[in-house]
Design a protein around this motif. Structure first.
Motif, PDB file in Angstrom:
ATOM      1  N   PRO A 229       0.380  -0.943  -0.045  1.00 43.30           N
ATOM      2  CA  PRO A 229      -0.130  -0.489   0.234  1.00 43.30           C
ATOM      3  C   PRO A 229       0.837   1.221   0.156  1.00 43.30           C
ATOM      4  O   PRO A 229       0.343   2.507  -0.079  1.00 43.30           O
ATOM      5  CB  PRO A 229      -0.742  -0.122   1.164  1.00 43.30           C
ATOM      6  N   SER A 230       2.321   1.090   0.275  1.00 40.79           N
ATOM      7  CA  SER A 230       2.774   2.488   0.048  1.00 40.79           C
ATOM      8  C   SER A 230       3.513   2.580  -0.996  1.00 40.79           C
ATOM      9  O   SER A 230       4.343   3.936  -1.305  1.00 40.79           O
ATOM     10  CB  SER A 230       3.986   2.395   1.209  1.00 40.79           C
ATOM     11  N   ASP A 231       3.211   1.697  -2.095  1.00 44.17           N
ATOM     12  CA  ASP A 231       3.315   1.771  -3.492  1.00 44.17           C
ATOM     13  C   ASP A 231       2.973   2.535  -4.215  1.00 44.17           C
ATOM     14  O   ASP A 231       1.189   2.610  -5.140  1.00 44.17           O
ATOM     15  CB  ASP A 231       3.773   0.650  -4.336  1.00 44.17           C
ATOM     16  N   ARG A 232       2.256   3.967  -4.079  1.00 43.70           N
ATOM     17  CA  ARG A 232       1.563   4.920  -4.768  1.00 43.70           C
ATOM     18  C   ARG A 232       1.319   4.449  -7.191  1.00 43.70           C
ATOM     19  O   ARG A 232      -0.026   4.479  -6.748  1.00 43.70           O
ATOM     20  CB  ARG A 232       2.326   5.851  -5.058  1.00 43.70           C
ATOM     21  N   GLU A 233       1.822   3.552  -7.303  1.00 41.69           N
ATOM     22  CA  GLU A 233       1.828   3.927  -8.074  1.00 41.69           C
ATOM     23  C   GLU A 233       1.135   2.329  -8.180  1.00 41.69           C
ATOM     24  O   GLU A 233      -0.095   1.914  -9.679  1.00 41.69           O
ATOM     25  CB  GLU A 233       2.852   3.152 -10.075  1.00 41.69           C
ATOM     26  N   GLN A 234       1.260   0.885  -7.418  1.00 37.99           N
ATOM     27  CA  GLN A 234       0.901  -0.002  -7.419  1.00 37.99           C
ATOM     28  C   GLN A 234      -0.607   0.132  -7.219  1.00 37.99           C
ATOM     29  O   GLN A 234      -1.592   0.045  -7.263  1.00 37.99           O
ATOM     30  CB  GLN A 234       0.873  -0.871  -6.677  1.00 37.99           C
ATOM     31  N   LYS A 236      -1.903   3.363  -7.512  1.00 34.66           N
ATOM     32  CA  LYS A 236      -3.182   3.810  -8.767  1.00 34.66           C
ATOM     33  C   LYS A 236      -4.101   2.668 -10.069  1.00 34.66           C
ATOM     34  O   LYS A 236      -5.007   3.315  -9.906  1.00 34.66           O
ATOM     35  CB  LYS A 236      -2.394   4.558  -9.767  1.00 34.66           C
ATOM     36  N   ASP A 237      -3.417   1.324  -9.641  1.00 32.02           N
ATOM     37  CA  ASP A 237      -3.327   0.495 -10.630  1.00 32.02           C
ATOM     38  C   ASP A 237      -4.918  -0.288 -10.339  1.00 32.02           C
ATOM     39  O   ASP A 237      -5.522  -0.347 -10.950  1.00 32.02           O
ATOM     40  CB  ASP A 237      -2.227  -0.126 -10.918  1.00 32.02           C
ATOM     41  N   ASP A 241      -8.931   0.248 -11.901  1.00 30.59           N
ATOM     42  CA  ASP A 241      -9.220  -0.796 -11.983  1.00 30.59           C
ATOM     43  C   ASP A 241     -10.407  -0.449 -12.469  1.00 30.59           C
ATOM     44  O   ASP A 241     -11.147  -1.069 -11.630  1.00 30.59           O
ATOM     45  CB  ASP A 241      -8.697  -2.462 -11.242  1.00 30.59           C
ATOM     46  N   SER A 242     -10.631  -0.798 -13.716  1.00 30.89           N
ATOM     47  CA  SER A 242     -12.379  -0.662 -13.892  1.00 30.89           C
ATOM     48  C   SER A 242     -13.410  -2.378 -14.061  1.00 30.89           C
ATOM     49  O   SER A 242     -14.443  -2.253 -14.041  1.00 30.89           O
ATOM     50  CB  SER A 242     -12.680  -0.414 -15.230  1.00 30.89           C
ATOM     51  N   GLU A 243     -12.606  -3.206 -14.042  1.00 36.86           N
ATOM     52  CA  GLU A 243     -13.000  -4.710 -13.628  1.00 36.86           C
ATOM     53  C   GLU A 243     -13.437  -5.084 -12.183  1.00 36.86           C
ATOM     54  O   GLU A 243     -13.821  -5.834 -11.793  1.00 36.86           O
ATOM     55  CB  GLU A 243     -11.881  -5.663 -13.946  1.00 36.86           C
TER      56      GLU A 243
END
Length: 289
Positions: A229-234, A236-237, A241-243
């Motif tokens: 949870p500290s990984d901002r890019e992760q 964001k993904d 995620d629309s699925e």
């Protein structure tokens, strides 16, 4: 703070008038349990509520409380926390209250990173006014006022919070009692603004986003060993995620300074005159007025 408080100490003598089966029961129980588990007591807790079915929560919880006007719960919570930083301040509202008329206040509360916990009871509908589409309703969700659907994409509150610089962004489900309590505990313990968007099904007006739907569709990030949870890019993904829809702490930045830390806000304003108030607190008061 007290180690002898039980969650039942937070129950008021007022009986909830929510519809039987309403998700707000579970949301509130998790809030009370989390407050007790983190060592808070009714005497050091302030609950600010907005308008809607969720707005009644301050009446049903035993603590200091204020039932504000539509969309304005966060400014009140901000004022309470700056006036007395020693209070545990929780703001509670609905998706209509927070992400429609209150969305401007939401963005600025997030970016200021004041140390309050914001629990949003997201049932994807306006329940108190008898079932209109809300900001988080699906674009094809049919109601009496939108018989062909709203034809607008739903608001993504997690994405709004991340883009505004949020330091704690989580999502919960009122029916998962233990997990819901754990998530709110983490939010309370975070030093800064904490968003907990809580799926809280409306059993009367929403027959799409039901308990069964969330039980079958939610993915618990706490069960994914490789999720950080500290990984901002992760984060964001996952948020975009629309699925899939996720439960748990999606993003947490423990290095971000709270507003109080950054501006030296401390001390109960009732005990000091305004000339001696911390500059950070008075600057924010002037910003509002």
């Amino acid at each position: 703070m007290s180690s002898n408080v039980r969650f039942t100490d937070f129950k008021s003598d007022k009986q909830p008038t929510w519809c039987p089966g309403c998700g707000d029961f579970g949301t509130m129980n998790g809030m009370m349990k989390a407050l007790a588990n983190t060592g808070n007591s009714p005497d050091d807790t302030f609950v600010v509520a907005g308008i809607g079915c969720s707005g009644k929560i301050g009446t049903y919880m035993r603590s200091y409380a204020l039932h504000g006007v539509h969309g304005r719960a966060l400014p009140v919570g901000t004022g309470v926390k700056l006036a007395n930083p020693d209070l545990e301040v929780m703001v509670a509202g609905g998706d209509g209250d927070g992400y429609s008329i209150g969305v401007g206040h939401f963005i600025h509360a997030v970016r200021r990173n004041i140390d309050i916990t914001y629990v949003v009871m997201d049932n994807r509908i306006y329940g108190l006014t008898k079932g209109q589409a809300s900001p988080t309703s699906r674009s094809d969700f049919e109601t009496a006022t939108t018989p062909e659907g709203s034809k607008q994409p739903p608001v993504n509150p997690l994405a709004l919070a991340l883009s505004a610089g949020g330091s704690f962004i989580a999502q919960s489900f009122s029916s998962h009692a233990q997990r819901h309590t754990e998530i709110i505990e983490e939010a309370i313990n975070h030093d800064g603004f904490s968003l907990v968007n809580t799926f809280s099904p409306c059993v009367t007006f929403n027959d799409v986003d039901t308990y069964d739907y969330f039980r079958d569709s939610l993915v618990d990030l706490g069960e994914e060993e490789d999720y950080d949870p500290s990984d901002r890019e992760q984060a964001k993904d996952k948020i975009l995620d629309s699925e899939k829809e996720y439960m748990g702490v999606l993003y947490q930045d423990d290095d971000a300074q709270s507003y109080e830390q950054a501006h030296g806000v401390e001390g109960n304003m009732a005990d000091i005159d305004t000339d001696g108030a911390p500059d950070g607190a008075m600057d924010l008061v002037r910003e509002f007025y």
